[in-house]
Design an enzyme around this catalytic site. Structure first.
Site, PDB file in Angstrom:
ATOM      1  N   GLU A 151       7.986   1.899  -6.165  1.00 35.70           N
ATOM      2  CA  GLU A 151       8.052   1.584  -4.728  1.00 35.70           C
ATOM      3  C   GLU A 151       8.153   2.866  -3.922  1.00 35.70           C
ATOM      4  OE1 GLU A 151       7.602  -0.329  -2.444  1.00 35.70           O
ATOM      5  OE2 GLU A 151       8.407  -2.331  -2.680  1.00 35.70           O
ATOM      6  N   ASP A 159      14.280  -1.121   1.450  1.00 33.77           N
ATOM      7  CA  ASP A 159      14.963  -1.214   2.747  1.00 33.77           C
ATOM      8  C   ASP A 159      15.896  -2.427   2.697  1.00 33.77           C
ATOM      9  OD1 ASP A 159      15.689  -1.097   5.396  1.00 33.77           O
ATOM     10  OD2 ASP A 159      13.683  -1.282   6.213  1.00 33.77           O
ATOM     11  N   LYS A 192       0.817  -1.196   0.000  1.00 31.87           N
ATOM     12  CA  LYS A 192       0.000   0.000   0.000  1.00 31.87           C
ATOM     13  C   LYS A 192       0.863   1.264   0.000  1.00 31.87           C
ATOM     14  CE  LYS A 192      -3.115  -2.217   3.307  1.00 31.87           C
ATOM     15  NZ  LYS A 192      -3.649  -2.059   4.691  1.00 31.87           N
ATOM     16  N   GLY A 193       2.102   1.117   0.414  1.00 31.17           N
ATOM     17  CA  GLY A 193       2.944   2.286   0.668  1.00 31.17           C
ATOM     18  C   GLY A 193       3.126   3.221  -0.521  1.00 31.17           C
ATOM     19  N   PHE A 198      13.609   4.997  10.890  1.00 27.04           N
ATOM     20  CA  PHE A 198      12.247   4.563  10.591  1.00 27.04           C
ATOM     21  C   PHE A 198      11.402   5.775  10.237  1.00 27.04           C
ATOM     22  CE2 PHE A 198       7.953   3.110  11.287  1.00 27.04           C
ATOM     23  CZ  PHE A 198       7.993   1.851  10.701  1.00 27.04           C
TER      24      PHE A 198
HETATM   25  C1  PRP Z   1       7.213  -1.745   2.809  1.00 25.16           C
HETATM   26  C2  PRP Z   1       7.486  -0.836   1.623  1.00 25.16           C
HETATM   27  C3  PRP Z   1       8.184  -1.734   0.650  1.00 25.16           C
HETATM   28  C4  PRP Z   1       8.902  -2.724   1.540  1.00 25.16           C
HETATM   29  C5  PRP Z   1      10.346  -2.410   1.598  1.00 25.16           C
HETATM   30  O1  PRP Z   1       6.029  -2.432   2.568  1.00 25.16           O
HETATM   31  O2  PRP Z   1       6.302  -0.311   1.101  1.00 25.16           O
HETATM   32  O3  PRP Z   1       7.283  -2.402  -0.201  1.00 25.16           O
HETATM   33  O4  PRP Z   1       8.337  -2.619   2.844  1.00 25.16           O
HETATM   34  O5  PRP Z   1      10.997  -3.233   2.522  1.00 25.16           O
HETATM   35  P1  PRP Z   1      12.125  -4.285   2.121  1.00 25.16           P
HETATM   36  O6  PRP Z   1      13.070  -3.622   1.156  1.00 25.16           O
HETATM   37  O7  PRP Z   1      12.810  -4.550   3.457  1.00 25.16           O
HETATM   38  O8  PRP Z   1      11.467  -5.500   1.569  1.00 25.16           O
HETATM   39  P2  PRP Z   1       5.217  -3.177   3.720  1.00 25.16           P
HETATM   40  O9  PRP Z   1       5.492  -4.653   3.653  1.00 25.16           O
HETATM   41  O10 PRP Z   1       5.444  -2.470   5.022  1.00 25.16           O
HETATM   42  O11 PRP Z   1       3.735  -2.985   3.247  1.00 25.16           O
HETATM   43  P3  PRP Z   1       2.928  -1.624   2.924  1.00 25.16           P
HETATM   44  O12 PRP Z   1       3.522  -1.027   1.666  1.00 25.16           O
HETATM   45  O13 PRP Z   1       1.533  -2.096   2.717  1.00 25.16           O
HETATM   46  O14 PRP Z   1       3.081  -0.699   4.113  1.00 25.16           O
END
Ligand code: PRP
Length: 180
Positions: free
Chosen positions: A98, A102, A42-43, A151
């Site tokens: 994206e 991270d 969703k981000g 964060f």
């Molecule tokens: C977050 C963000 C990326 C991912 C990055 O999504 O939106 O998609 O984490 O992290 P990584 O590089 O460590 O894999 P999240 O899983 O929190 O879901 P969201 O987008 O729905 O908040």
């Protein structure tokens, strides 16, 4: 959940400037072509909407939903595909959109999955490239803002599903999260 303490990190003006720059680069590199943006829910919701509006290149948009975090602030390394693309991407020029990279696990899993569907080209555009905790060797082609660690919430990014609606990006104090 109680309110957490947060400090402004990237203003809405800075975000808009970076998005205009990214859209300009994409427009240059895809001149005369049509692209498909694959937005990672969703981000990426707000970033995708603003990038789409800033692009002059004809762009279609589709969505995937992946999750690896649960309500924790550290990546579990296990990426779950909860919702998949509706659009066939074979022979399309595809850009993954994206909000943040991270550990890189999410992007790596998605990138490899899309690559198997034989797009003509496949690139990655991220608003935030968070470098300190990268665990897989994956690099975005288009990066809005690079940062080391911390964060962050706002502009689509959540903490336990809160704060996505903020127009700016904020840094949450480590003691407010479960970060080491
Ligand atoms: C977050 C963000 C990326 C991912 C990055 O999504 O939106 O998609 O984490 O992290 P990584 O590089 O460590 O894999 P999240 O899983 O929190 O879901 P969201 O987008 O729905 O908040």
């Amino acid at each position: 959940m109680t309110e957490v303490h947060m400090d402004l990190l990237f203003s809405r003006e800075r975000i808009a400037t970076e998005i205009a720059r990214l859209a300009g680069r994409i427009d240059e590199e895809y001149a005369g072509r049509e692209i498909l943006l694959v937005s990672v829910l969703k981000g990426s919701l707000l970033f995708t909407a603003d990038l789409l509006r800033a692009l002059k290149t004809p762009a279609a948009v589709d969505f995937v939903r992946l999750a690896s975090y649960g309500s924790d602030t550290q990546s579990s390394g296990i990426v779950e595909f909860r919702y998949n693309l509706e659009t066939p991407i074979r022979n399309r020029d595809v850009i993954i959109v994206e909000d943040i990279v991270d550990s890189g696990y999410t992007l790596e899993a998605l990138y490899n999955k899309l690559l198997m569907q034989e797009p003509r080209s496949l690139k990655i555009c991220t608003l935030i490239d968070k470098r300190a905790r990268r665990e897989v060797a994956i690099e975005a082609d288009y990066v809005g803002i690079s940062m080391e660690d911390g964060f962050i919430v706002g502009y689509g990014l959540d903490f336990d599903e809160k704060y996505r609606q903020l127009a700016d990006i904020y840094l949450v104090k480590p003691e407010e999260t479960s970060l080491p």
